[in-house]
Design an enzyme around this catalytic site. Sequence first.
Site, PDB file in Angstrom:
ATOM      1  N   ASP A  61       0.864  -1.021   0.063  1.00  0.00           N
ATOM      2  CA  ASP A  61      -0.093  -0.024   0.226  1.00  0.00           C
ATOM      3  C   ASP A  61       0.968   1.336  -0.073  1.00  0.00           C
ATOM      4  O   ASP A  61       0.395   2.390   0.221  1.00  0.00           O
ATOM      5  CB  ASP A  61      -1.118   0.047   1.220  1.00  0.00           C
ATOM      6  CG  ASP A  61      -0.202  -0.100   2.437  1.00  0.00           C
ATOM      7  OD1 ASP A  61       1.012  -0.110   2.597  1.00  0.00           O
ATOM      8  OD2 ASP A  61      -0.514  -0.332   3.596  1.00  0.00           O
ATOM      9  N   GLU A  91      -1.190  -8.964  -1.682  1.00  0.00           N
ATOM     10  CA  GLU A  91      -1.793  -8.403  -0.661  1.00  0.00           C
ATOM     11  C   GLU A  91      -2.895  -7.353  -0.988  1.00  0.00           C
ATOM     12  O   GLU A  91      -2.964  -6.261  -0.468  1.00  0.00           O
ATOM     13  CB  GLU A  91      -0.737  -7.674   0.499  1.00  0.00           C
ATOM     14  CG  GLU A  91      -1.195  -7.616   1.828  1.00  0.00           C
ATOM     15  CD  GLU A  91      -0.130  -6.871   2.629  1.00  0.00           C
ATOM     16  OE1 GLU A  91       0.548  -7.297   3.345  1.00  0.00           O
ATOM     17  OE2 GLU A  91      -0.224  -5.561   2.672  1.00  0.00           O
ATOM     18  N   GLU A 106      -2.244   5.306   2.788  1.00  0.00           N
ATOM     19  CA  GLU A 106      -2.205   3.835   2.266  1.00  0.00           C
ATOM     20  C   GLU A 106      -3.511   3.419   1.877  1.00  0.00           C
ATOM     21  O   GLU A 106      -3.577   2.521   0.871  1.00  0.00           O
ATOM     22  CB  GLU A 106      -1.547   3.090   3.110  1.00  0.00           C
ATOM     23  CG  GLU A 106      -0.267   3.200   3.668  1.00  0.00           C
ATOM     24  CD  GLU A 106       0.191   4.294   4.605  1.00  0.00           C
ATOM     25  OE1 GLU A 106      -0.859   5.010   4.755  1.00  0.00           O
ATOM     26  OE2 GLU A 106       1.262   4.457   4.793  1.00  0.00           O
ATOM     27  N   HIS A 142       4.880   4.416  13.990  1.00  0.00           N
ATOM     28  CA  HIS A 142       5.381   5.412  12.870  1.00  0.00           C
ATOM     29  C   HIS A 142       4.439   5.915  12.041  1.00  0.00           C
ATOM     30  O   HIS A 142       4.730   6.726  10.986  1.00  0.00           O
ATOM     31  CB  HIS A 142       6.446   4.639  12.288  1.00  0.00           C
ATOM     32  CG  HIS A 142       5.896   3.504  11.343  1.00  0.00           C
ATOM     33  ND1 HIS A 142       5.419   3.757   9.976  1.00  0.00           N
ATOM     34  CD2 HIS A 142       5.641   2.060  11.546  1.00  0.00           C
ATOM     35  CE1 HIS A 142       5.040   2.583   9.644  1.00  0.00           C
ATOM     36  NE2 HIS A 142       5.253   1.557  10.267  1.00  0.00           N
ATOM     37  N   ARG A 168       1.745   8.129  10.033  1.00  0.00           N
ATOM     38  CA  ARG A 168       1.354   9.508   9.785  1.00  0.00           C
ATOM     39  C   ARG A 168       0.277   9.884  10.643  1.00  0.00           C
ATOM     40  O   ARG A 168       0.214  10.965  11.217  1.00  0.00           O
ATOM     41  CB  ARG A 168       1.306   9.690   8.166  1.00  0.00           C
ATOM     42  CG  ARG A 168       1.652  11.048   7.727  1.00  0.00           C
ATOM     43  CD  ARG A 168       1.574  10.857   6.338  1.00  0.00           C
ATOM     44  NE  ARG A 168       2.507  10.180   5.533  1.00  0.00           N
ATOM     45  CZ  ARG A 168       3.606  10.512   4.883  1.00  0.00           C
ATOM     46  NH1 ARG A 168       3.735  12.116   4.681  1.00  0.00           N
ATOM     47  NH2 ARG A 168       4.561  10.032   4.304  1.00  0.00           N
ATOM     48  N   HIS A 171      11.566   4.035  14.796  1.00  0.00           N
ATOM     49  CA  HIS A 171      11.568   4.314  13.394  1.00  0.00           C
ATOM     50  C   HIS A 171      12.311   5.791  13.099  1.00  0.00           C
ATOM     51  O   HIS A 171      12.294   6.646  13.736  1.00  0.00           O
ATOM     52  CB  HIS A 171      10.233   4.612  12.897  1.00  0.00           C
ATOM     53  CG  HIS A 171       9.808   4.410  11.403  1.00  0.00           C
ATOM     54  ND1 HIS A 171       9.971   5.581  10.564  1.00  0.00           N
ATOM     55  CD2 HIS A 171       9.394   3.523  10.349  1.00  0.00           C
ATOM     56  CE1 HIS A 171       9.865   5.300   9.330  1.00  0.00           C
ATOM     57  NE2 HIS A 171       9.450   4.002   9.402  1.00  0.00           N
TER      58      HIS A 171
END
Length: 402
Positions: free
Chosen positions: A128, A150, A164, A241, A243, A274
């Site tokens: 994604d 996926e 995503e 991590h 957004r 991260h």
Amino acid sequence: MIRLAAKESYGSLRDLFMSDQSSEIQTDENRPSPKVLVLFGTRPEAIKCAPVLQELKRRGHFETIVVSSSQHRDLLLPFVDIFDLSLDYDLRIMTANQTPNQILSKTIAELDTLLDMESPQLIMVQGDTSTTLAGAIAGFNRDIPVAHIEAGLRTGNLRSPFPEEMNRRLTAKLATFHFAATPQNRQNLLREMVSEKEIFVTGNTVVDALNSIRHRREPSGQLLDLLEKTEGMKLLLLTTHRRESFRKAMRENLKVIRDFVTARKDTCLVFPVHPNPYVLSTANEILGGQERIFLINPLDYIDFIALMEHSWLILSDSGGIQEEAPSLGKPVLILRANTERPEAVQCGIAKLVGGKPLVLASMLNQNYMVESWIKSVSKVQNPFGDGKAAKRIVDILETLAK
Ligand code: UDP
């Protein structure tokens, strides 16, 4: 773009994957093997593409072109090594603080040149990310079939995960073949009018990757030292991590976790941080310098799986971790408002915190007092796969190429 290995150029065979003609896959000297370009650019994409690449190479019926966009270069490289992915091309698109639009435009432009040079018969993308979408657009615009590994994960909220969810939806519109991990993923695609004939339920290749890496070698000395230091404590493993978790949600969650651990001497927190600048600075500010809180660099896959196996509870907004946890029998509190992997909640391995720090505090407390859920998940069946997804995907490609 850096070309990493000399490649022979073949004529166009792009009709191969669209053809109705039934014949054996032609591997004779007169006809070159069909070319499959496999594209990835981030850590989870490398992990999840690796089993498919290994299977393609093992069977030898296809020529593979392995391309990294290097969307997350530093995080990605240890995984290229550990899975022995031997890149043919590195698009090297990463720059500091890049936006999704920059990743997308640079990757499409670089890929366009590459597609002209290599003329693959199929492009495989995974997941994604902006790299996934870029691969799908680049393939579609050159009329090259795109296979999406996926496919079909949905939260139903276009802004979460961002970007995503949109990347997945657009990739579904652009792709020709959809490898769905679960029957629910298939249903999501059918609801969006993807043709039934183009969807294949294969399981998630992350289970194949996990099985192949688990116990391959001892964890590193550094990780063994950390496990020794934390022996006998309830180890909370944190990754965050995304957004949409940034700012208030992440700050509040980290404070709740810090307060939970500092108040209980039999607990500790390990957070492989991260490298995103916002995550790094927030982690240092809120969790730095606290007793029994270990902020460490991201780990390679062998160490990370070993750390998951040693954890008492996992706190994460990661997707891949929700899929790996059932195989390891480890409970996960999902630090998000929703999940595109509801199977993790349905099988009992994971609980959604729902983006509310107060709920997180109460869930941590409850599970510390009564460990019945934590103990109950040690033997669940993994709803995401059985470790044979890559084999199924390559079987399907071979059938399609006949
Ligand atoms: N992972 C790892 N080392 C770490 C953190 C995560 O190997 O320090 C692995 C983890 O096992 C999972 C994947 O990286 O397979 C998850 O990556 P990420 O959270 O970046 O992406 P997402 O799964 O959310 O797309």
